[in-house]
Motif scaffolding. Structure first.
Motif, mmCIF file in Angstrom:
data_model
loop_
_atom_site.group_PDB
_atom_site.id
_atom_site.type_symbol
_atom_site.label_atom_id
_atom_site.label_comp_id
_atom_site.label_asym_id
_atom_site.label_seq_id
_atom_site.Cartn_x
_atom_site.Cartn_y
_atom_site.Cartn_z
ATOM 1 N N THR A 42 -13.228 -2.482 8.066
ATOM 2 C CA THR A 42 -12.443 -1.907 9.151
ATOM 3 C C THR A 42 -11.475 -2.917 9.730
ATOM 4 O O THR A 42 -10.281 -2.621 9.903
ATOM 5 C CB THR A 42 -13.380 -1.376 10.265
ATOM 6 N N ASN A 44 -8.367 -3.112 7.359
ATOM 7 C CA ASN A 44 -7.762 -1.976 8.070
ATOM 8 C C ASN A 44 -8.120 -0.661 7.389
ATOM 9 O O ASN A 44 -7.306 0.273 7.314
ATOM 10 C CB ASN A 44 -6.238 -2.135 8.147
ATOM 11 N N PHE A 45 -9.353 -0.581 6.895
ATOM 12 C CA PHE A 45 -9.823 0.576 6.124
ATOM 13 C C PHE A 45 -11.192 0.963 6.674
ATOM 14 O O PHE A 45 -12.222 0.502 6.184
ATOM 15 C CB PHE A 45 -9.920 0.198 4.641
ATOM 16 N N ASN A 90 0.857 -1.185 0.000
ATOM 17 C CA ASN A 90 0.000 0.000 0.000
ATOM 18 C C ASN A 90 0.894 1.235 0.000
ATOM 19 O O ASN A 90 2.117 1.158 0.136
ATOM 20 C CB ASN A 90 -0.919 -0.008 1.233
ATOM 21 N N THR A 126 -5.489 -2.914 14.965
ATOM 22 C CA THR A 126 -6.206 -2.671 13.720
ATOM 23 C C THR A 126 -7.062 -1.433 13.931
ATOM 24 O O THR A 126 -7.515 -1.166 15.041
ATOM 25 C CB THR A 126 -7.091 -3.883 13.365
ATOM 26 N N ASP A 127 -7.272 -0.658 12.878
ATOM 27 C CA ASP A 127 -8.018 0.591 13.002
ATOM 28 C C ASP A 127 -9.457 0.317 13.457
ATOM 29 O O ASP A 127 -9.932 -0.818 13.424
ATOM 30 C CB ASP A 127 -8.025 1.341 11.669
ATOM 31 N N GLY A 137 -4.452 -5.551 9.110
ATOM 32 C CA GLY A 137 -5.736 -6.225 9.223
ATOM 33 C C GLY A 137 -5.723 -7.352 10.237
ATOM 34 O O GLY A 137 -4.680 -7.955 10.516
ATOM 35 N N CYS A 194 -0.352 -1.098 7.197
ATOM 36 C CA CYS A 194 -0.830 -1.951 6.115
ATOM 37 C C CYS A 194 -2.339 -1.781 5.988
ATOM 38 O O CYS A 194 -3.072 -2.039 6.948
ATOM 39 C CB CYS A 194 -0.487 -3.410 6.381
ATOM 40 N N LYS A 195 -2.814 -1.371 4.822
ATOM 41 C CA LYS A 195 -4.232 -1.103 4.606
ATOM 42 C C LYS A 195 -4.517 -1.034 3.116
ATOM 43 O O LYS A 195 -3.594 -0.922 2.304
ATOM 44 C CB LYS A 195 -4.633 0.228 5.254
ATOM 45 N N ALA A 200 -3.484 -4.968 3.055
ATOM 46 C CA ALA A 200 -3.930 -4.788 4.441
ATOM 47 C C ALA A 200 -3.336 -5.820 5.376
ATOM 48 O O ALA A 200 -3.155 -5.554 6.565
ATOM 49 C CB ALA A 200 -5.457 -4.849 4.510
ATOM 50 N N THR A 222 0.217 -1.437 12.454
ATOM 51 C CA THR A 222 -1.232 -1.574 12.286
ATOM 52 C C THR A 222 -1.520 -2.282 10.963
ATOM 53 O O THR A 222 -1.027 -1.881 9.907
ATOM 54 C CB THR A 222 -1.942 -0.211 12.354
#
Length: 561
Positions: free
Chosen positions: A323, A327-328, A22, A234-235, A101, A268-269, A285, A99
């Motif tokens: 999410t 990780n998005f 990414n 993870t976000d 997934g 990573c996302k 991710a 950070t």
């Protein structure tokens, strides 16, 4: 340029197109190659890197290329010479943001690294390590993994194994050779003071509302050589919290703006939401999905891809999938006031609006917690909202709100009121002060507290208009609000409190009438007062004339009657 075989291998995989990165990891490679690895006084401790990888491979799991890449930078060191000639060697990166997934092995990786740092192979006595998370269950995730490894391999001292290196209990793991302890804590800044740790690990950081607990726990670092801090997770859906601040910090480093910051940002996302439709992009991710996949990654990939396929029949699960797996963070745009990208677009420099005409807005639902005030200006097609809030101290002590309220108080975005209630004079005095600087025409409010507030405004000579049916204006103003956010027409300045208010608003559609209503995403942890104050002022936005009062008087003076 200094080199390490694991760093070179991982970067070459990306450059040859064998794996996908990414944007943040592409930037990381550029940052490392252009700034860090060119330094004359840095070096990889090859022995520690080799021993750490061998230790994890033997006792935990087979490390993957990205995990070896990360380990290399844990043991990247800087050599400095003091004026008296003494040499100091310390980790070049003393903080790590990792950070990715869910399922990417971040907890397993930190388990292996933290346990290794307890051993003589790391070579530092009393290198205590704390794992901190929001809940005990999460805090124990890595702790239990280390505990179980020691039990499985019979590495703990007992009557049967009197010479093994570890002493273990359900709350503490001690390496008997180095006296290094591994413990876990829950995130409570009021009771968990920083000790004499060599390393602190903060897990599930997407939940942290501010940095207070992090600051407390990191307060003990520096007393033991080679101090390190790891932030992993993870976000999530918490905005303006600790995770966002760390991501902003990371981007400043990757963009070359903060080259002296010693945070290693491994993010990573997905780059775009639509990338999820091609499963080859999952590796952006989750680096565990870089080919060739190990057995664990193969099984996990089938699980994740199966979850994605099910979204066709369960679209409500998309937000959680994007999410946690990608990780998005993503929300159902039909149910939110504005996307986070649109909300961030309000962060533009405030234009000079002194002596310009404006309409005031106030939301004063209860005198016991929050009150929000603001002034709405217009310049061309743009709307400028100058806002402030008041919060009761006693309410803060008892509330479940997850936001850095006290930080915002210190920064001047709100005022904490240590009184039995937020008295009407506090609200009115703010507008009286603003009237001295701006062309305040009147103040709009709903009918809930109008009888209480109106006499104070009238005594101050400020005109008040009351919206008799405040819910009715939600659907009426919705098209205008959609236009404002979609076209980036709202200017708030850098106001995290207002961004928080707006992000807390959900759009509820009445199934029988089709009309929209603005509600809180969560009744107990979210507040929307600032948005509703803005909404009240917006109700009369068409009455705002875009001119400067001083300029108008100058023009009148120049006319020859």
């Amino acid at each position: 340029m200094i080199q390490n075989e694991h760093v070179t291998y991982y970067i070459d995989q990306y450059k040859k197109g064998e794996i996908l990165f990414n944007e943040e990891r592409k930037q990381l490679v550029e940052y490392l190659e252009n700034y860090v690895l060119l330094l004359d006084n840095v070096f990889f401790d090859e022995e520690k890197i080799k021993n750490c990888i061998k230790y994890i491979d033997k006792y935990f799991f087979e490390t993957q290329p990205f995990q070896k890449f990360l380990i290399a930078f844990v043991f990247l060191f800087e050599q400095e010479t003091l004026p008296d000639g003494e040499e100091i060697i310390s980790p070049y990166f003393n903080e790590f943001l990792i950070t990715l997934g869910r399922g990417g092995g971040k907890n397993g990786w930190i388990s292996g690294v933290s346990n290794f740092m307890q051993t003589p192979y790391h070579g530092i006595a009393a290198y205590d390590i704390s794992i901190v998370a929001n809940s005990e269950e999460q805090a124990k995730t890595s702790f239990d993994e280390v505990y179980n490894m020691i039990v499985d391999h019979q590495l703990f001292k007992s009557s049967e194994t009197p010479y093994e290196p570890f002493k273990i209990s359900k709350t503490e793991i001690v390496n008997l050779d180095t006296r290094s302890k591994l413990k876990f804590n829950t995130s409570n800044a009021k009771t968990k003071d920083g000790g004499r740790e060599g390393c602190v690990i903060f897990d599930e950081i997407h939940i942290y509302e501010d940095s207070k607990m992090v600051d407390v726990k990191r307060g003990g670092l520096g007393k033991v050589p080679h101090a390190r801090t790891f932030y992993i997770g993870t976000d999530g859906h918490v905005r303006e919290g600790f995770m966002d601040s760390q991501k902003n910090r990371a981007l400043a480093i990757l963009n070359g703006k903060e080259l002296e910051d010693r945070l290693f940002p491994f993010i990573c996302k997905l780059d775009k939401a639509e990338e999820v439709n091609a499963h080859v992009n999952y590796q952006k991710a989750n680096p565990m999905f870089h080919p060739p996949l190990c057995k664990y990654a193969h099984v996990l990939f089938k699980e994740v891809h199966g979850e994605f396929k099910k979204l066709r029949y369960n679209p409500n699960g998309r937000s959680e999938f994007m999410t946690k797996r990608m990780n998005f963070p993503e929300v159902d745009e039909s149910k939110v006031l504005a996307t986070w990208k649109e909300i961030l677009a309000t962060n533009r420099e405030m234009p000079d609006v002194s002596q310009r005409m404006c309409i005031g807005g106030v939301d004063y639902a209860t005198v016991k917690d929050f009150a929000a005030v603001g002034l709405l200006f217009r310049k061309g097609e743009e709307y400028i909202w100058k806002a402030h809030s008041f919060v009761r101290e006693e309410f803060l002590k008892k509330s479940a709100i997850k936001a850095p309220i006290r930080e915002w108080h210190e920064q001047g975005y709100l005022t904490i009121v240590d009184e039995p209630s937020i008295h009407p004079t506090i609200i009115v005095n703010w507008f009286v002060e603003m009237r001295e600087r701006y062309g305040l025409e009147k103040v709009i409010m709903d009918n809930y507290r109008a009888d209480l507030l109106r006499p104070y405004f009238e005594a101050a000579g400020i005109e008040v208009e009351v919206i008799k049916n405040p819910r009715a204006i939600h659907d009426l103003l919705h098209p205008r609000i959609e236009t404002i956010f979609a076209n980036e027409l709202l200017i708030l300045g850098d106001n995290p409190l207002m961004r928080w208010y707006i992000n807390n608003v959900a759009v509820k559609v009445n199934v029988s009438t089709g009309k929209r209503e603005y509600i809180k995403k969560d009744e107990f942890t979210r507040k929307t007062d600032g948005f509703h104050a803005f909404l009240h002022a917006l109700y009369r936005a068409d009455e705002i004339v875009d001119f400067d009062i001083d300029e108008a008087f100058d023009l009148l003076d120049a006319l020859d009657f």
